[in-house]
Scaffold this active site. Structure first.
Site, mmCIF file in Angstrom:
data_model
loop_
_atom_site.group_PDB
_atom_site.id
_atom_site.type_symbol
_atom_site.label_atom_id
_atom_site.label_comp_id
_atom_site.label_asym_id
_atom_site.label_seq_id
_atom_site.Cartn_x
_atom_site.Cartn_y
_atom_site.Cartn_z
ATOM 1 N N HIS A 109 27.552 -6.526 -10.838
ATOM 2 C CA HIS A 109 28.322 -7.403 -9.946
ATOM 3 C C HIS A 109 27.509 -8.533 -9.338
ATOM 4 O O HIS A 109 28.064 -9.581 -9.014
ATOM 5 C CB HIS A 109 28.936 -6.587 -8.811
ATOM 6 N N ARG A 132 34.838 -12.816 -12.191
ATOM 7 C CA ARG A 132 34.974 -13.040 -10.748
ATOM 8 C C ARG A 132 33.638 -12.912 -10.023
ATOM 9 O O ARG A 132 33.423 -13.525 -8.977
ATOM 10 C CB ARG A 132 36.003 -12.080 -10.149
ATOM 11 N N HIS A 161 0.805 -1.220 0.000
ATOM 12 C CA HIS A 161 0.000 0.000 0.000
ATOM 13 C C HIS A 161 0.843 1.277 0.000
ATOM 14 O O HIS A 161 0.488 2.247 -0.658
ATOM 15 C CB HIS A 161 -0.953 -0.004 1.205
#
Length: 144
Positions: free
Chosen positions: A101, A135, A12
């Site tokens: 990332h 990575r 809401h």
């Protein structure tokens, strides 16, 4: 199964911002699925987080947006699934890093905490940023 570009929901306190976001995204010709709520009457945010999560998991939409007062509860509720990477973003940098990332698939916004002047910039950055992999993929695999 029908597919959408974005699935969106709010409680809401996020309803008015959600309505503005839907209008903005529809002007960009994106297919939006609105899971509610459809007014400002009090509802429970976990119910709406689950609706968005379920649609993303069943691959009917790749990206979700959830809005509540601060976004904290929505973040907790959405991140209960290992397939979801929901990120509470309050500026452009957090939106960019969430995607680049962390490969976030749900953007969470706090209607009472976000700067209304940059909310569309945050959304645009989240939608246009690509996951960098490398990575970051290794790191994500450790939390799945």
């Amino acid at each position: 199964m029908k597919t959408y570009n974005i699935v969106i929901a709010s409680d809401h306190s996020g309803y008015e911002l959600k309505s503005e976001i839907i209008n903005y995204l529809e002007q960009k010709s994106l297919k939006i699925y609105d899971c509610g709520t459809n007014n400002t009457q009090t509802v429970d945010y976990p119910d709406y987080a689950k609706k968005v999560v379920d649609i993303i998991i069943e691959k009917s939409a790749p990206i979700g947006i959830l809005i509540s007062d601060t976004g904290i509860g929505m973040s907790i509720a959405a991140n209960r699934s290992s397939e979801i990477r929901a990120a509470l973003c309050n500026n452009i940098l957090t939106a960019e890093n969430a995607k680049a990332h962390n490969d976030a698939n749900i953007l969470i916004l706090g209607a009472k905490t976000i700067d209304q002047k940059i909310v569309f910039d945050i959304i645009d950055k989240f939608l246009t940023t690509q996951f960098e992999g490398g990575r970051h993929s290794t790191r994500l695999s450790k939390i799945k």
